[in-house]
Enzyme design. Structure first.
Site, mmCIF file in Angstrom:
data_model
loop_
_atom_site.group_PDB
_atom_site.id
_atom_site.type_symbol
_atom_site.label_atom_id
_atom_site.label_comp_id
_atom_site.label_asym_id
_atom_site.label_seq_id
_atom_site.Cartn_x
_atom_site.Cartn_y
_atom_site.Cartn_z
ATOM 1 N N ASP A 21 0.842 -1.202 0.000
ATOM 2 C CA ASP A 21 0.000 0.000 0.000
ATOM 3 C C ASP A 21 0.877 1.253 0.000
ATOM 4 O O ASP A 21 1.633 1.478 0.949
ATOM 5 C CB ASP A 21 -0.882 -0.041 1.257
ATOM 6 C CG ASP A 21 -2.062 0.906 1.175
ATOM 7 O OD1 ASP A 21 -2.122 1.719 0.239
ATOM 8 O OD2 ASP A 21 -2.926 0.824 2.065
ATOM 9 N N ASP A 22 0.803 2.016 -1.054
ATOM 10 C CA ASP A 22 1.558 3.288 -1.130
ATOM 11 C C ASP A 22 3.071 3.074 -1.140
ATOM 12 O O ASP A 22 3.832 3.894 -0.609
ATOM 13 C CB ASP A 22 1.206 4.224 0.051
ATOM 14 C CG ASP A 22 -0.179 4.840 -0.069
ATOM 15 O OD1 ASP A 22 -0.968 4.352 -0.886
ATOM 16 O OD2 ASP A 22 -0.451 5.809 0.657
ATOM 17 N N CYS B 7 -5.914 4.109 -3.540
ATOM 18 C CA CYS B 7 -6.212 2.773 -2.987
ATOM 19 C C CYS B 7 -7.394 1.980 -3.548
ATOM 20 O O CYS B 7 -7.240 0.953 -4.190
ATOM 21 C CB CYS B 7 -6.431 2.906 -1.492
ATOM 22 S SG CYS B 7 -5.039 3.611 -0.593
ATOM 23 N N HIS C 13 -11.064 -2.294 2.195
ATOM 24 C CA HIS C 13 -11.268 -0.986 1.578
ATOM 25 C C HIS C 13 -12.168 -1.019 0.341
ATOM 26 O O HIS C 13 -11.979 -0.252 -0.611
ATOM 27 C CB HIS C 13 -9.914 -0.348 1.206
ATOM 28 C CG HIS C 13 -9.963 1.149 1.173
ATOM 29 N ND1 HIS C 13 -8.998 1.927 0.543
ATOM 30 C CD2 HIS C 13 -10.874 2.016 1.683
ATOM 31 C CE1 HIS C 13 -9.311 3.201 0.676
ATOM 32 N NE2 HIS C 13 -10.435 3.290 1.363
ATOM 33 N N ASN D 151 -0.602 1.696 -5.623
ATOM 34 C CA ASN D 151 -0.388 2.995 -6.295
ATOM 35 C C ASN D 151 1.036 3.416 -5.963
ATOM 36 O O ASN D 151 1.731 2.761 -5.173
ATOM 37 C CB ASN D 151 -1.411 4.050 -5.833
ATOM 38 C CG ASN D 151 -1.528 4.177 -4.333
ATOM 39 O OD1 ASN D 151 -2.517 3.727 -3.749
ATOM 40 N ND2 ASN D 151 -0.530 4.749 -3.679
#
Ligand code: CA
Length: 449
Positions: free
Chosen positions: A37-38, A77, A135, A278
């Site tokens: 994530d990120d 996300c 999410h 991402n």
């Protein structure tokens, strides 16, 4: 005599029917999709990172194919995850923003009209599990157990605190969820996800299984342990160290999962995807997307091109790179094709089965073109070959030659008018099949300086 014989055959039949499917030579691979994530494009060893040790992810890259032009479908996300699990551009069904954490909201989530990958794989005899960040909607109808996953353990929101008792907003402090039941977090969340994934892998064999392991690391809040901090104490900047410690934690967890695959004899025939949802949020953390422009939230390369590995020791080359564009949409088509060769018929699917491309069976490019759109068209992008269109509503579009200019510094829109027009037309055509966003992202609270 007849009765005895009948009984014998009945018992034999019952016994055979109860045997695990793999005994009969079911050599379909397990499928493990690991999402970070990120994570920054340049924040892993195999991506050129020098200050953060990531031996396990580097080992994973060595065991398979690193896609140097690996993309996700969105620069943040939830939309990325919506496309990953449906094999369709998320703009086709209005999932273009992050859902707010509103358990009473029946709209903000992965639309129930869509059929997620685990639902398809279940019908093919796969065990299906999800560990990690969800999410994709807070309403009970969006729960992973109702979207094809037989097993779920994780954090249902867009992120989570990393240790019980640490600070975070409402969404980040909801209890962990196991198959619909809340429970406290029992350790450092990234480590726990590694352990839970390993347990799932052990208990699901010998049936072929599909596991979606979605870390919330290294997404904010930047929280780690003294032990992890110690391992990156050579990094001077505190902010970079905070991020690095979380990446090391994720690398450890991936290491535990890979080692479980090894110890249970499943590594050879498990197809592993790894990528970030991402690009690194360079304005929020000290993530590094070098040499890409911008980061999370942007349709420049830094927001959408991510570290991307596909490993399947039994069928794919090792320590290889693949330079043609691939995209997270391809996970769906690849997985369904492997589960049942006769069953990839839907023209609704946007991705392709990557195996013939990554194995070298075909030299073609998997995609003629790829497209991005945020905020219903507030920003957009298209890639065709090495050419990339980048646009913002109400402003002149930009054009880049990624082969010569991976950092998107030299806008060629003025000198390559015809090419620009072609890309704009291709985007418009793609965009005619999209719908308006079904829900908006929650408003971000103002950052405290
Ligand atoms: Ca993210």
């Amino acid at each position: 005599m007849f009765r005895t014989k009948y009984l014998f055959w009945s018992l034999l039949f019952a016994f055979v029917a109860s045997l695990p499917v793999n005994i009969f030579g079911d050599d379909r691979p397990n499928i493990l999709v690991i999402v970070a994530d990120d994570l920054g494009y340049a924040d892993l060893g195999f991506q050129g990172c020098k200050d953060i040790p990531t031996p396990h992810l580097d080992g994973l890259a060595k065991s398979g194919v690193t896609c140097t032009n690996g993309y996700v479908t969105h620069p943040f996300c939830s939309p990325t995850r919506a496309a990953l699990l449906t094999g369709r551009y998320q703009q086709r069904f209005g999932h273009e923003n992050n859902p707010a954490w509103l358990p009473e909201d029946r709209v903000a989530g992965l639309p129930l009209s869509e059929t997620p990958l685990p639902s398809v794989l279940r019908t093919k005899g796969y065990a299906t599990g999800c560990v990690g960040k969800w999410h994709l909607g807070a309403h009970p109808s969006f729960h992973p157990n109702r979207r094809g996953f037989e097993y779920y353990y994780g954090a249902l929101g867009g992120g989570h605190i990393y240790l019980e008792g640490l600070k975070g907003n409402n969404e980040y402090t909801i209890p962990m969820n196991r198959n619909g039941e809340g429970e406290p977090l029992k350790g450092y969340i990234t480590t726990v996800f590694g352990q839970e994934a390993s347990e799932y892998i052990k208990k699901s064999q010998p049936k072929p299984w599909f596991l979606y392991l979605a870390f919330n690391a290294p997404h904010t809040p930047l929280q780690s342990t003294p032990e992890l901090q110690q391992r990156v104490s050579h990094i001077e900047s505190k902010e970079r160290r905070d991020l690095a410690a979380m990446i090391v934690g994720m690398d450890d967890a991936v290491g535990e999962v890979l080692s479980t695959l090894d110890s249970t004899g499943q590594r050879e025939n498990t197809l592993v995807f790894f990528f970030s949802d991402n690009g690194g949020p360079i304005s929020v953390t000290k993530a590094n997307n070098t040499p890409l422009r911008n980061g999370k939230g942007s349709v420049y390369e830094g927001g959408i091109r991510v570290p991307f590995v596909v490993s399947w020791p039994k069928k794919l080359p090792k320590d290889a790179t693949f330079e043609k564009p691939v995209v997270s949409l391809d996970v769906f088509a690849t997985s369904v094709s492997l589960s049942d060769e006769s069953n990839l018929s839907s023209e609704k699917i946007d991705g392709v089965n990557l195996i013939p491309y990554l194995s070298g069976q075909t030299k073609e490019s998997p995609h003629d073109s790829l497209f991005w759109r945020t905020g219903g068209g507030a920003t957009f992008a298209a890639r065709k070959g090495n050419w990339k269109l980048v646009g913002k509503r109400g402003e002149p579009a930009e054009l880049y030659d990624l082969e010569k200019d991976i950092s998107e510094q030299n806008n060629l829109a003025a000198s390559e008018g015809e090419r620009l027009k072609q890309l704009e037309q291709a985007y418009e055509e793609w965009n005619t099949k999209n719908v308006a966003p079904l829900f908006e992202s929650p408003k971000q609270p103002r950052k405290k300086k």
